[in-house]
Design an enzyme around this catalytic site. Structure first.
Site, mmCIF file in Angstrom:
data_model
loop_
_atom_site.group_PDB
_atom_site.id
_atom_site.type_symbol
_atom_site.label_atom_id
_atom_site.label_comp_id
_atom_site.label_asym_id
_atom_site.label_seq_id
_atom_site.Cartn_x
_atom_site.Cartn_y
_atom_site.Cartn_z
ATOM 1 N N GLY A 1 0.841 -1.199 0.000
ATOM 2 C CA GLY A 1 0.000 0.000 0.000
ATOM 3 C C GLY A 1 0.869 1.239 0.000
ATOM 4 O O GLY A 1 1.967 1.235 -0.565
ATOM 5 N N ILE B 1 2.661 2.748 2.388
ATOM 6 C CA ILE B 1 3.988 2.641 3.015
ATOM 7 C C ILE B 1 4.836 1.582 2.308
ATOM 8 O O ILE B 1 6.028 1.789 2.076
ATOM 9 C CB ILE B 1 3.864 2.358 4.528
ATOM 10 C CG1 ILE B 1 3.034 3.460 5.207
ATOM 11 C CG2 ILE B 1 5.250 2.289 5.170
ATOM 12 C CD1 ILE B 1 2.665 3.173 6.664
ATOM 13 N N ARG C 1 -3.216 -9.510 -1.119
ATOM 14 C CA ARG C 1 -4.311 -10.359 -1.602
ATOM 15 C C ARG C 1 -4.571 -10.109 -3.082
ATOM 16 O O ARG C 1 -4.820 -11.026 -3.848
ATOM 17 C CB ARG C 1 -5.571 -10.106 -0.771
ATOM 18 C CG ARG C 1 -5.433 -10.615 0.659
ATOM 19 C CD ARG C 1 -6.521 -10.095 1.540
ATOM 20 N NE ARG C 1 -6.540 -8.626 1.552
ATOM 21 C CZ ARG C 1 -7.326 -7.898 2.312
ATOM 22 N NH1 ARG C 1 -8.183 -8.497 3.113
ATOM 23 N NH2 ARG C 1 -7.267 -6.572 2.277
ATOM 24 N N ARG D 1 2.188 -4.405 12.628
ATOM 25 C CA ARG D 1 1.590 -4.600 13.940
ATOM 26 C C ARG D 1 2.142 -5.902 14.496
ATOM 27 O O ARG D 1 2.353 -6.846 13.735
ATOM 28 C CB ARG D 1 0.052 -4.707 13.844
ATOM 29 C CG ARG D 1 -0.676 -3.398 13.597
ATOM 30 C CD ARG D 1 -0.666 -2.493 14.831
ATOM 31 N NE ARG D 1 -1.404 -1.258 14.616
ATOM 32 C CZ ARG D 1 -0.853 -0.109 14.237
ATOM 33 N NH1 ARG D 1 0.443 -0.023 14.026
ATOM 34 N NH2 ARG D 1 -1.597 0.976 14.082
ATOM 35 N N GLU E 1 2.458 -4.891 23.400
ATOM 36 C CA GLU E 1 3.204 -3.679 23.760
ATOM 37 C C GLU E 1 2.626 -3.050 25.033
ATOM 38 O O GLU E 1 1.418 -3.074 25.211
ATOM 39 C CB GLU E 1 3.111 -2.672 22.606
ATOM 40 C CG GLU E 1 3.788 -3.189 21.348
ATOM 41 C CD GLU E 1 3.535 -2.309 20.131
ATOM 42 O OE1 GLU E 1 3.022 -1.184 20.284
ATOM 43 O OE2 GLU E 1 3.851 -2.756 19.028
ATOM 44 N N HIS F 1 8.045 0.939 18.983
ATOM 45 C CA HIS F 1 6.941 1.425 18.128
ATOM 46 C C HIS F 1 7.100 2.924 17.809
ATOM 47 O O HIS F 1 6.252 3.741 18.173
ATOM 48 C CB HIS F 1 5.579 1.159 18.792
ATOM 49 C CG HIS F 1 4.433 1.171 17.817
ATOM 50 N ND1 HIS F 1 3.301 0.418 17.982
ATOM 51 C CD2 HIS F 1 4.239 1.855 16.661
ATOM 52 C CE1 HIS F 1 2.458 0.636 16.978
ATOM 53 N NE2 HIS F 1 3.018 1.514 16.159
HETATM 54 P P1 NDP Z 1 -2.506 0.682 3.038
HETATM 55 O O1 NDP Z 1 -3.926 0.445 3.366
HETATM 56 O O2 NDP Z 1 -2.134 1.746 2.052
HETATM 57 O O3 NDP Z 1 -1.825 -0.696 2.542
HETATM 58 C C1 NDP Z 1 -2.099 -1.929 3.108
HETATM 59 C C2 NDP Z 1 -1.511 -3.037 2.224
HETATM 60 O O4 NDP Z 1 -1.646 -4.292 2.896
HETATM 61 C C3 NDP Z 1 -2.200 -3.194 0.880
HETATM 62 O O5 NDP Z 1 -1.232 -3.442 -0.111
HETATM 63 C C4 NDP Z 1 -3.097 -4.414 1.073
HETATM 64 O O6 NDP Z 1 -3.299 -5.084 -0.163
HETATM 65 C C5 NDP Z 1 -2.262 -5.245 2.030
HETATM 66 N N1 NDP Z 1 -3.076 -6.163 2.827
HETATM 67 C C6 NDP Z 1 -4.152 -5.856 3.603
HETATM 68 N N2 NDP Z 1 -4.652 -6.973 4.176
HETATM 69 C C7 NDP Z 1 -3.887 -8.004 3.743
HETATM 70 C C8 NDP Z 1 -3.926 -9.413 3.954
HETATM 71 N N3 NDP Z 1 -4.857 -9.974 4.739
HETATM 72 N N4 NDP Z 1 -2.988 -10.168 3.356
HETATM 73 C C9 NDP Z 1 -2.044 -9.631 2.560
HETATM 74 N N5 NDP Z 1 -1.960 -8.286 2.320
HETATM 75 C C10 NDP Z 1 -2.883 -7.500 2.889
HETATM 76 O O7 NDP Z 1 -1.809 0.973 4.442
HETATM 77 P P2 NDP Z 1 -0.468 1.792 4.771
HETATM 78 O O8 NDP Z 1 0.612 1.337 3.863
HETATM 79 O O9 NDP Z 1 -0.759 3.237 4.864
HETATM 80 O O10 NDP Z 1 -0.190 1.256 6.270
HETATM 81 C C11 NDP Z 1 -0.046 -0.131 6.523
HETATM 82 C C12 NDP Z 1 -0.025 -0.442 8.003
HETATM 83 O O11 NDP Z 1 1.207 -0.056 8.581
HETATM 84 C C13 NDP Z 1 -1.039 0.287 8.880
HETATM 85 O O12 NDP Z 1 -2.319 -0.297 8.798
HETATM 86 C C14 NDP Z 1 -0.435 0.170 10.267
HETATM 87 O O13 NDP Z 1 -0.896 -0.970 10.930
HETATM 88 C C15 NDP Z 1 1.060 0.029 9.990
HETATM 89 N N6 NDP Z 1 1.793 1.210 10.493
HETATM 90 C C16 NDP Z 1 2.738 1.074 11.477
HETATM 91 C C17 NDP Z 1 3.416 2.188 11.960
HETATM 92 C C18 NDP Z 1 4.444 2.078 13.029
HETATM 93 O O14 NDP Z 1 4.599 3.005 13.810
HETATM 94 N N7 NDP Z 1 5.201 1.012 13.107
HETATM 95 C C19 NDP Z 1 3.115 3.537 11.476
HETATM 96 C C20 NDP Z 1 2.147 3.562 10.396
HETATM 97 C C21 NDP Z 1 1.517 2.428 9.950
HETATM 98 P P3 NDP Z 1 -4.603 -6.038 -0.425
HETATM 99 O O15 NDP Z 1 -5.794 -5.315 0.125
HETATM 100 O O16 NDP Z 1 -4.619 -6.239 -1.908
HETATM 101 O O17 NDP Z 1 -4.321 -7.330 0.294
#
Ligand code: NDP
Length: 323
Positions: free
Chosen positions: A156, A158, A178, A235, A264, A282
């Site tokens: 996505g 990030i 997916r 996460r 955490e 984190h």
């Molecule tokens: P996006 O919604 O832009 O991207 C999420 C990606 O994950 C998509 O490519 C999606 O593709 C994929 N995905 C979702 N569900 C599944 C699944 N079950 N199996 C495989 N792939 C999956 O989110 P962001 O990139 O903006 O952020 C991602 C996550 O990063 C956040 O939700 C957060 O939890 C985490 N995060 C952590 C931070 C930290 O401090 N460490 C800070 C910011 C974010 P598809 O739907 O095609 O599967």
């Protein structure tokens, strides 16, 4: 109208948020679930907007049910697995998050954590401080970015920002999601185990929640193999932590860099004693500049809605409302 809007700031105190609203708003606070329950029914019945200050504040059916007039939940952070967005949608409540403003920051941390894990920056820093450099040079690191192929789990916002950094570093990238992404041309693996077999490095950046729970399990780590490095900035729930500890202990994989954990701020003691892991508390988005931008977006979503405009960054589950 000149009627003031009652807002609730829910979760650990965040004064910058409390101070961000003008006198059109009456701001109430509840740091814990107990605080929320102790608000008088008269106040709870007036609350139309909630700002959630971090992912430790659970916004589940129970807490949402306490607020009958609620219109919008403005959640801090891009991940919102702590908000029951599906139930909110059933009640026609909008949920917003803070995407984009943290993307590059979190990708920086992921890339830094990968290099730090491979080239042992933390151990090397300790080496200098201890005076050992006076007697001999630091040993060569087994890990290097030079001979690696990275599988990104999640492509996505990030994930793509991480991939761009790997491109610049001349590291080959493939990914698992997916559905194949229309935004990138890297090879897509519909199956995580197949991808783990094909690479030696996994960088995990999917959302938390049920659909990704423990998706990086013992089988995936075994497929990654003895040169394997895991970086998790997503996460803690996405990785089977017990299986990871076991894999690191037994040499099933080489090393791990972790910004997130299952419970955490508790981190398994076994991880703390290992030399082949880098552990961060984190801090993916936790710089002053990025946290300011996130706070502002939490505020701006509420202000937009209550001044008659559309919410700026609604999540996917949110009912589409036009004004
Ligand atoms: P996006 O919604 O832009 O991207 C999420 C990606 O994950 C998509 O490519 C999606 O593709 C994929 N995905 C979702 N569900 C599944 C699944 N079950 N199996 C495989 N792939 C999956 O989110 P962001 O990139 O903006 O952020 C991602 C996550 O990063 C956040 O939700 C957060 O939890 C985490 N995060 C952590 C931070 C930290 O401090 N460490 C800070 C910011 C974010 P598809 O739907 O095609 O599967």
């Amino acid at each position: 109208s000149s009627e003031k809007i009652d807002l609730l700031i829910y979760g650990p105190a965040r004064p910058i948020l409390e101070n961000g609203f003008s006198d059109h708003f009456v701001v109430h606070t509840a740091e814990t679930r107990g605080d929320l329950e102790r608000l008088t029914p008269a106040i709870r019945e007036k609350i139309r907007g909630v700002a959630v200050t971090d992912h430790t504040a659970r916004v589940d059916k129970d807490s949402l049910s306490q607020l009958p007039k609620l219109e919008l939940v403005s959640s801090f952070g891009v991940g919102y697995d702590h908000v029951d967005a599906k139930y909110a949608a059933e009640r026609n409540i909008i949920v917003t998050n803070t995407p984009d403003v943290l993307t590059e920051e979190v990708a920086d941390v992921a890339m830094g954590l990968l290099i730090c894990t491979l080239r042992e920056f933390i151990k090397a820093d300790r080496y200098v401080r201890s005076g050992l450099w006076q007697t001999q040079n630091y040993p060569l690191s087994v890990g290097s970015l030079r001979d690696r192929k990275v599988g990104i789990v999640g492509m996505g916002r990030i994930g793509q920002a991480i991939a761009r950094r790997l491109d610049a570093s001349l590291v080959p990238v493939v990914y698992h999601t997916r559905n194949p992404s229309k935004d990138v041309s890297y090879k897509h693996y519909p199956d995580l185990i197949e991808m783990a077999k094909a690479v030696d490095t996994l960088m995990v950046i999917v959302p938390g929640g049920a659909s990704t729970n423990k998706m990086v399990n013992a089988e995936v780590l075994k497929a990654l193999g003895p040169r394997g490095v895991l970086v998790n900035v997503a996460r803690g729930s996405v990785v089977d932590e017990a299986a990871l500890v076991q894999a690191l202990k037994s040499g099933t994989i080489l090393a791990a860099g972790l910004d997130v954990f299952a419970a955490e701020p508790n981190v398994p003691d076994e991880l703390k004693t290992m030399q082949n892991v880098v552990l961060l508390p984190h801090i993916g988005s936790a710089s002053v500049v990025t946290r300011n931008a996130m706070n502002q977006l939490v505020i701006d979503n509420l202000k937009a809605w209550f001044s008659g405009k559309a919410p700026l960054t609604p999540v996917a589950e949110t009912p589409v409302k036009s004004r």
